[in-house]
Design an enzyme around this catalytic site. Sequence first.
Site, PDB file in Angstrom:
ATOM      1  N   LYS A 153       8.285   2.057 -11.373  1.00 56.01           N
ATOM      2  CA  LYS A 153       8.284   2.423 -10.554  1.00 56.01           C
ATOM      3  C   LYS A 153       8.986   1.884  -9.267  1.00 56.01           C
ATOM      4  CE  LYS A 153       5.685   4.071  -6.497  1.00 56.01           C
ATOM      5  NZ  LYS A 153       4.215   4.131  -5.438  1.00 56.01           N
ATOM      6  N   LYS A 186       8.185   6.003 -13.152  1.00 56.76           N
ATOM      7  CA  LYS A 186       8.281   6.913 -12.377  1.00 56.76           C
ATOM      8  C   LYS A 186       9.585   6.486 -11.601  1.00 56.76           C
ATOM      9  CE  LYS A 186       5.815   7.535  -7.637  1.00 56.76           C
ATOM     10  NZ  LYS A 186       4.222   7.158  -7.237  1.00 56.76           N
TER      11      LYS A 186
HETATM   12  O1  PB1 Z   1       5.256  12.361  -5.661  1.00 57.42           O
HETATM   13  C1  PB1 Z   1       5.379  11.898  -5.443  1.00 57.42           C
HETATM   14  O2  PB1 Z   1       6.573  11.506  -4.514  1.00 57.42           O
HETATM   15  C2  PB1 Z   1       4.765  10.557  -5.639  1.00 57.42           C
HETATM   16  C3  PB1 Z   1       4.671   9.201  -4.556  1.00 57.42           C
HETATM   17  C4  PB1 Z   1       4.101   7.937  -4.852  1.00 57.42           C
HETATM   18  C5  PB1 Z   1       2.780   8.537  -5.557  1.00 57.42           C
HETATM   19  N1  PB1 Z   1       2.027   7.335  -6.131  1.00 57.42           N
HETATM   20  C6  PB1 Z   1       4.417   7.096  -3.591  1.00 57.42           C
HETATM   21  C7  PB1 Z   1       5.939   6.956  -3.866  1.00 57.42           C
HETATM   22  C8  PB1 Z   1       6.433   6.175  -2.369  1.00 57.42           C
HETATM   23  O3  PB1 Z   1       5.367   7.056  -0.971  1.00 57.42           O
HETATM   24  O4  PB1 Z   1       5.968   5.879  -1.915  1.00 57.42           O
HETATM   25  C9  PB1 Z   1       3.321   6.780  -3.467  1.00 57.42           C
HETATM   26  C10 PB1 Z   1       3.186   5.204  -3.392  1.00 57.42           C
HETATM   27  N2  PB1 Z   1       1.919   4.760  -2.388  1.00 57.42           N
END
Ligand code: PB1
Length: 341
Positions: A207, A260
């Site tokens: 991520k 991601k």
């Molecule tokens: O759709 C998205 O942008 C997902 C964002 C994601 C959700 N898991 C995270 C990204 C972020 O805000 O840094 C949230 C982090 N827990």
Amino acid sequence: MTDQKTFKVNNRHIMQSGIMNPTLREWQGCNSQITTGNFMYPVFIIEKDDEIQPISSMPGINRFGINKLRDHLEKIVENGLKSVLLFGIIDILPKNDTATSADDKDNPVIRAIPKLRKWFPDLTIACDVCLCPYTSHGHCAILAPDGRIDNSASLERISDIALSYAKAGAHIVAPSDMMDGRIGAIKTKLVKNNLGNKVAVLSYTAKFASNFYGPFRDAAKSKPSFGDRKCYQLPHNSSGMALRAADRDVSEGADMLMIKPVMAYMDILKQIKDKYPEYPMFVYQVSGEYAMIYNAAQGGAFDLKPALMEIMGSLRRAGADVIISYFTPLVLEWLKLKNKL
Ligand code: PB1
């Protein structure tokens, strides 16, 4: 007159014969076929059960109260939805430095899980596990007094929250926090509570500290109040860190892996899928990717349906087994129509 021999095409260089009709063309891409099982639908759940809140930064996407989520999901489940990924959003419960509302008995996710299990018994329920929607500072961690990450305190808190969602009936817990060792911490706590073989851990493995999360942070009200997430989300220029994160999460017991965002990270997707072919590979088409595609189609750059199906097919071809996408309801509708023809 020189003998003008016409160029003779080598029999193995004749390609048009293999794509002369839709069936032949479909067979050429068996590794990128798309079915309903290839999708997981992310949904935002708010505290007021009978409210729907549109999200301006994500056209067509809403925050749902539990009862409205039921109405919304009914048709999509009929169209073949197999799994959802739940995100809680709070306005009434407090935000604080230890994210106490994340697993409060009144948390919208905690309350939604048993209801969704009852209403949709065949739907697989995954829960995002993170602190950012519930911390006053908006970071995904517990912070030390000097403002830096307290990793061990964060692991304790995140694994407690994951356990609460598991006890509430989640099939999958998906920690998106990116703390070091959170997969092992969660897995250990699940095993200790006799849930290790009953609840899967979907790791947000690779991520990245991406520019594509803005609309989500707007939707989930989870923007950090200071700084950024670059000291705990992977640097977007590094494939080495992504491979190391995959090795780490596999060794700590992750059941499924994830990349991601995905469209700017297809090389990482292929590398990790090739290295771990035995693990289901998830990709998250994040909010910024959703908004980019949606607005480009709205602006006439291309027709949404053929372009989106081209993208989904490319994700499958590059190694994605499951696509987490806000477009899921639309794609399932198209698949249903296609299968009807
Ligand atoms: O759709 C998205 O942008 C997902 C964002 C994601 C959700 N898991 C995270 C990204 C972020 O805000 O840094 C949230 C982090 N827990």
